[in-house]
Write an enzyme that holds these catalytic residues in place. Sequence first.
Site, PDB file in Angstrom:
ATOM      1  N   ARG A 195     -10.992  19.121  26.428  1.00  0.00           N
ATOM      2  CA  ARG A 195     -12.207  19.509  26.707  1.00  0.00           C
ATOM      3  C   ARG A 195     -12.818  20.896  25.216  1.00  0.00           C
ATOM      4  O   ARG A 195     -13.821  21.207  25.408  1.00  0.00           O
ATOM      5  CB  ARG A 195     -12.244  20.859  27.722  1.00  0.00           C
ATOM      6  CG  ARG A 195     -11.782  20.242  29.080  1.00  0.00           C
ATOM      7  CD  ARG A 195     -12.391  20.815  30.092  1.00  0.00           C
ATOM      8  NE  ARG A 195     -11.911  20.827  30.739  1.00  0.00           N
ATOM      9  CZ  ARG A 195     -10.731  21.330  31.885  1.00  0.00           C
ATOM     10  NH1 ARG A 195     -11.949  21.949  32.245  1.00  0.00           N
ATOM     11  NH2 ARG A 195     -10.216  20.511  32.013  1.00  0.00           N
ATOM     12  N   ARG A 224     -17.477  51.217  36.350  1.00  0.00           N
ATOM     13  CA  ARG A 224     -17.495  49.512  36.366  1.00  0.00           C
ATOM     14  C   ARG A 224     -17.300  49.191  37.730  1.00  0.00           C
ATOM     15  O   ARG A 224     -16.729  49.908  38.672  1.00  0.00           O
ATOM     16  CB  ARG A 224     -16.061  48.786  35.729  1.00  0.00           C
ATOM     17  CG  ARG A 224     -15.352  49.330  34.864  1.00  0.00           C
ATOM     18  CD  ARG A 224     -17.299  48.058  33.490  1.00  0.00           C
ATOM     19  NE  ARG A 224     -16.977  46.828  33.986  1.00  0.00           N
ATOM     20  CZ  ARG A 224     -16.270  46.191  33.070  1.00  0.00           C
ATOM     21  NH1 ARG A 224     -15.938  47.026  32.269  1.00  0.00           N
ATOM     22  NH2 ARG A 224     -16.512  44.597  33.310  1.00  0.00           N
ATOM     23  N   HIS A 255      -7.051  12.771  22.029  1.00  0.00           N
ATOM     24  CA  HIS A 255      -7.469  14.185  22.266  1.00  0.00           C
ATOM     25  C   HIS A 255      -7.195  14.948  20.948  1.00  0.00           C
ATOM     26  O   HIS A 255      -7.395  16.547  21.253  1.00  0.00           O
ATOM     27  CB  HIS A 255      -7.068  14.949  23.280  1.00  0.00           C
ATOM     28  CG  HIS A 255      -8.003  13.942  24.783  1.00  0.00           C
ATOM     29  ND1 HIS A 255      -9.390  13.605  24.351  1.00  0.00           N
ATOM     30  CD2 HIS A 255      -8.273  13.558  25.487  1.00  0.00           C
ATOM     31  CE1 HIS A 255     -10.083  13.334  25.946  1.00  0.00           C
ATOM     32  NE2 HIS A 255      -8.940  13.294  26.081  1.00  0.00           N
ATOM     33  N   PRO A 283      -3.771  27.958  30.019  1.00  0.00           N
ATOM     34  CA  PRO A 283      -3.147  28.856  29.544  1.00  0.00           C
ATOM     35  C   PRO A 283      -3.342  30.464  29.278  1.00  0.00           C
ATOM     36  O   PRO A 283      -4.373  30.468  29.416  1.00  0.00           O
ATOM     37  CB  PRO A 283      -2.597  28.628  27.981  1.00  0.00           C
ATOM     38  CG  PRO A 283      -3.343  26.953  28.209  1.00  0.00           C
ATOM     39  CD  PRO A 283      -4.307  27.669  28.719  1.00  0.00           C
ATOM     40  N   GLU A 284      -2.766  31.389  29.840  1.00  0.00           N
ATOM     41  CA  GLU A 284      -3.565  32.645  30.334  1.00  0.00           C
ATOM     42  C   GLU A 284      -1.686  33.418  29.845  1.00  0.00           C
ATOM     43  O   GLU A 284      -1.001  32.932  28.705  1.00  0.00           O
ATOM     44  CB  GLU A 284      -2.889  33.236  31.593  1.00  0.00           C
ATOM     45  CG  GLU A 284      -4.707  32.081  32.121  1.00  0.00           C
ATOM     46  CD  GLU A 284      -4.415  33.195  33.347  1.00  0.00           C
ATOM     47  OE1 GLU A 284      -3.569  34.205  33.806  1.00  0.00           O
ATOM     48  OE2 GLU A 284      -3.877  32.487  34.724  1.00  0.00           O
TER      49      GLU A 284
END
Length: 284
Positions: free
Chosen positions: A127, A168, A108, A2-3
Amino acid sequence: MPELPEVQTVLNGLSETLKGRSLSALVCHYEGTVIIDPEITRSPFPARFIGFHRRGKYILLDLENDTTLIVHLRMTGKLIFVRRDKERTCGDEASEEGSFDLSSELKHIRATITLDKRGLVLFNDPRTFGKIWLCRTENTDKYLPVLGPEPLDDSFDAAYLGKKVKNRKAPVKNVLLDQKVVAGLGNIYVSEILFRAGVSPERPANALSAKEIRQIVKETRQVLSEAIALNGTSISDFRRIDDKTGEFQNYLRVYQRSHCPQGHPVIRIRQAGRSSFYCPRCQH
DNA sequence: CAATGATCCTGTCCGC
DNA sequence: TGCGGACAGGATCATT
């Protein structure tokens, strides 16, 4: 994975479903998944949900009694709304779109968010990277990391991004994944944004032209807006809280694609330990 | 401060 | 058929 658009989609479902309802219990089934603010000294339950917000990939649910529930789905976290109706015997609900096989999920379940007699929300996370925090609302900032601006806010503009990339020299892909630069982007959307902007993910960030930076800002807005409108990308197992899928996976141009829309081969490289997909003929 | 790599975790997939 | 290993990757931490 998910973003921002997937988190926004989940939040939209939550605000629709939880509006006017109360949280009556929060139970942790996996050590470390639920974290309670030590400044919460007595039970805040039951507490009505009074605010629904998102910051980057974090879901913020404000409650009565000055408490806030923070959820981060990380890689495989999924919130599943379970309705507990008195009469569930009729078969029509099972055949509805969006029904799911709860038994296959039970293995889970890492936390249970109990609402009332009529419903609960399960936090499924194979996870175990996902987290739920319950904190005093005034402590919310202490539980969130330092995050850059929201990519859909006006504050995320070319002047801002130009300033951030100036020092950067890492690849632009890595810099856009940095949540301190801009909050909410992940592997899928950065690949898509850079394709649409015509910029190779390997370009050193400080070598981008002003025009390319403007283009990246513009395509960030565009891609995220489209994805939110389509309820996110169900590429692996992302689901909305009613188990429906998103639709944006049908519009991906390079992520996990063999060819770009122009028919050129898409190549896959490894950057910062993750896969990047791009078209060397369209992106420079 | 910037960059890099390891870490966490488990289901899935691939090759032998 | 089964097994080992690679892979998936968001965020954090340690190291250079």
